[in-house]
Design an enzyme around this catalytic site. Structure first.
Site, PDB file in Angstrom:
ATOM      1  N   LYS A 122     -20.930 -17.977  37.634  1.00 50.52           N
ATOM      2  CA  LYS A 122     -21.046 -19.421  37.416  1.00 50.52           C
ATOM      3  C   LYS A 122     -19.970 -19.930  36.469  1.00 50.52           C
ATOM      4  O   LYS A 122     -19.481 -21.051  36.613  1.00 50.52           O
ATOM      5  CB  LYS A 122     -22.444 -19.747  36.907  1.00 50.52           C
ATOM      6  CG  LYS A 122     -23.553 -19.405  37.896  1.00 50.52           C
ATOM      7  CD  LYS A 122     -24.917 -19.783  37.357  1.00 50.52           C
ATOM      8  CE  LYS A 122     -26.023 -19.398  38.328  1.00 50.52           C
ATOM      9  NZ  LYS A 122     -26.163 -17.943  38.478  1.00 50.52           N
ATOM     10  N   GLU A 206     -25.438 -25.330  29.010  1.00 48.45           N
ATOM     11  CA  GLU A 206     -25.304 -26.459  29.919  1.00 48.45           C
ATOM     12  C   GLU A 206     -26.325 -27.524  29.540  1.00 48.45           C
ATOM     13  O   GLU A 206     -27.469 -27.212  29.159  1.00 48.45           O
ATOM     14  CB  GLU A 206     -25.561 -25.973  31.349  1.00 48.45           C
ATOM     15  CG  GLU A 206     -25.263 -26.962  32.450  1.00 48.45           C
ATOM     16  CD  GLU A 206     -25.458 -26.310  33.813  1.00 48.45           C
ATOM     17  OE1 GLU A 206     -24.466 -25.829  34.391  1.00 48.45           O
ATOM     18  OE2 GLU A 206     -26.612 -26.272  34.295  1.00 48.45           O
ATOM     19  N   ARG A 298     -23.390 -17.939  51.324  1.00 47.33           N
ATOM     20  CA  ARG A 298     -24.146 -17.320  52.417  1.00 47.33           C
ATOM     21  C   ARG A 298     -24.835 -18.412  53.210  1.00 47.33           C
ATOM     22  O   ARG A 298     -24.755 -19.594  52.871  1.00 47.33           O
ATOM     23  CB  ARG A 298     -25.205 -16.375  51.849  1.00 47.33           C
ATOM     24  CG  ARG A 298     -26.114 -17.063  50.823  1.00 47.33           C
ATOM     25  CD  ARG A 298     -27.291 -16.231  50.417  1.00 47.33           C
ATOM     26  NE  ARG A 298     -27.977 -16.752  49.261  1.00 47.33           N
ATOM     27  CZ  ARG A 298     -28.846 -17.752  49.248  1.00 47.33           C
ATOM     28  NH1 ARG A 298     -29.097 -18.388  50.381  1.00 47.33           N
ATOM     29  NH2 ARG A 298     -29.456 -18.137  48.141  1.00 47.33           N
TER      30      ARG A 298
END
Length: 514
Positions: A122, A206, A298
């Protein structure tokens, strides 16, 4: 003109359950032979029965079967498969597995390992996308190593905030922090969980935005450089960061916001040289603002709602793209039509805090009728244990508009029958009838705030259970404990259809359809 030749001769599906069956069916549609793998617990599963060839690769524990890279590659070698489709979950976002397939001379039906690594971290993804001009949630783009550094960031962006693991997913390695007193403990706990789950304790800070909607953009890219975005999916109905209901399009989406989000998703794909199917997940806040959350490299669990409103087959396109063929459509070729809603049916008891439910499926009946699709790996006699994800089936309803899709979904949920264990179907029925859901007034915390079913809410279905049991026994007679193949259940003793050409050498026992 579209190339009508099969993209591959034979594809191994490195997964189980409903997604494995979905991919096997996709292969058959294109004239591609399919190879299933299974654990010893899944030998009677529908994806095994439906495939052209199957190999048992280990015991029920995922670490000894569906996560065992060398065993999967051995099955691919034995079957002489040309490519591997990972489905989702297990090894689907594992760059090491993708590289191992490539090194073994197999085509990995997914993005390049380098793109998976870039988006799998990330922090790396945040750095890459900041440079590409994609909106990010306020926070750090480098690892946070100690509480003092986190305190400095917290003063800049303000509480509440999230401590998040850079690696992995599934809600692991995430801690919510509401004030400075919680910070040190949250960092230590997040690092410990991330280290145990992913072998990487890198974390970052975050800003925790509230209220937000979870909106994602489906995309698919070919090797010729074409990136097609297929609109958005609304995924805000979730519990503990796990999605429960998804729909396409999003109820409150405006054309202007949709255009901006699709353009951002295209930038994400271009920034990491992405190929094949992927999803860019975002948080939407203040009605018309959004920020990148993460990219799933995916096929997604919820891909059917996109397929139903855009009239595409994402699995077929995945196979073609992996074979080097161009996409069969451009963005200008496609128009979104209608509405689709998906409910994830899981082996959980919503009347007891969604506790896992295990047991034997004594009777299973799927809903049907106009606008209904069911992706399922269930069958009569199936044993649902603790080894795998609790997802049992996905019910997808399509309508001309959201209200028709919602009503069709309620009909389908009322028709769904599964005797032997608890499912979360009652939760879905309650949510589909909730006034705020009907109005589209939802956010990612809505389920936690409002939906609290208790044992007092549980209806008495004793009469229904008795009728289902009687029907089951009548159909199966004295062999009720071992339903035959025509009912989709496990058979007693060797199955001649499977045993006819079963190999008995080494760790993997395989069979092939004649």
């Amino acid at each position: 003109m579209t190339d009508v030749s099969p993209p591959f001769r034979k594809v191994l599906v490195a997964n189980r359950g409903e997604i494995a069956l979905r991919v096997v069916r996709g292969c058959r549609d294109l004239g591609v032979e399919s190879v299933a793998i299974c654990s010893e617990a899944d030998q009677a599963a529908p994806h095994v029965r439906y495939a052209d060839e199957a190999y048992t690769i280990g015991p029920a524990e995922a670490s000894e079967s569906y996560l065992a890279i060398e065993k999967i590659l051995d099955a691919a070698r034995r079957s002489q498969a040309e490519a591997v489709h990972p489905g989702y979950g297990f090894l689907a976002e594992n760059a090491e597995f993708a590289q191992a397939c490539t090194d073994a001379g197999l085509v990995f039906i997914g993005p390049p390992p380098a793109a998976m690594e870039k988006m799998g971290s990330k922090l790396e993804a945040r750095r890459t996308l900041q440079a590409a001009g994609v909106p990010l949630i306020p926070g750090t783009i480098e690892p946070v190593r100690d509480p003092s550094e986190a305190e400095r960031v917290a003063r800049e962006i303000g509480y509440p905030l999230l401590i998040k693991a850079s690696a992995g997913g599934g809600g692991k390695g995430i801690r919510e922090v509401n004030d400075a007193e919680e910070l040190t403990r949250a960092i230590a706990n997040a690092q410990q969980e991330a280290r145990a789950a992913f072998g990487d304790d890198a974390i970052y800070v975050e800003k925790l935005l509230r209220p937000v909607r979870h909106i994602e953009i489906q995309l698919i890219a070919d090797r010729q450089g074409q990136v097609v975005t297929l609109g958005e999916r609304e995924c805000s109905i979730q519990r503990r960061r796990q999605k429960l209901i998804e729909e396409a399009p999003a109820p409150t989406m405006t054309p202007e916001l949709r255009m901006r989000m699709r353009e951002a998703a295209r930038k994400v794909a271009e920034a990491c040289d992405y190929v094949n199917a992927g999803t860019v997940e975002c948080l939407v806040f203040d009605d018309d603002q959004f920020a990148f959350l993460e990219m799933n490299t995916r096929l997604q669990v919820e891909h059917p709602v996109t397929e139903m409103v855009w009239r595409v087959d994402l699995v077929a396109e995945q196979l073609r793209v992996a074979a080097g063929q161009p996409l069969t459509f451009t963005e200008n070729d496609l128009t979104m039509r209608g509405w689709a809603i998906e409910c994830r049916v899981a082996a959980e008891d919503p009347y007891q805090g969604f506790l896992p439910s295990t047991g034997t499926v004594h009777h299973y009946r799927e809903p049907a009728g106009p606008g209904i699709r069911v992706d399922s790996g269930l069958y009569d006699g199936m044993i649902v244990g603790v080894h795998y994800d609790p997802l049992l089936a996905k019910i997808i309803a399509r309508g001309l508009d959201r209200e028709q899709a919602r009503r069709r979904m309620l009909r389908a949920l009322s028709e769904f029958r599964l005797l032997g264990l608890q499912t979360n179907v009652p939760f879905h029925i309650a949510m589909l009838q909730d006034p705020n859901f009907i109005a589209g007034a939802i956010d990612t915390d809505y389920v936690e705030r409002t939906v609290h079913l208790t044992t007092d809410d549980r209806p008495d279905h004793t009469d229904i259970a008795a009728l289902a049991a009687a029907s089951f026994l009548q159909r199966n007679g004295s062999s009720a404990g071992t339903p035959g193949r025509d009912q989709g259940g496990p058979v007693a003793g060797p199955d001649p259809w499977v045993q006819r050409s079963r190999g008995q050498q080494g760790l993997v026992a395989g069979w092939r359809r004649n």
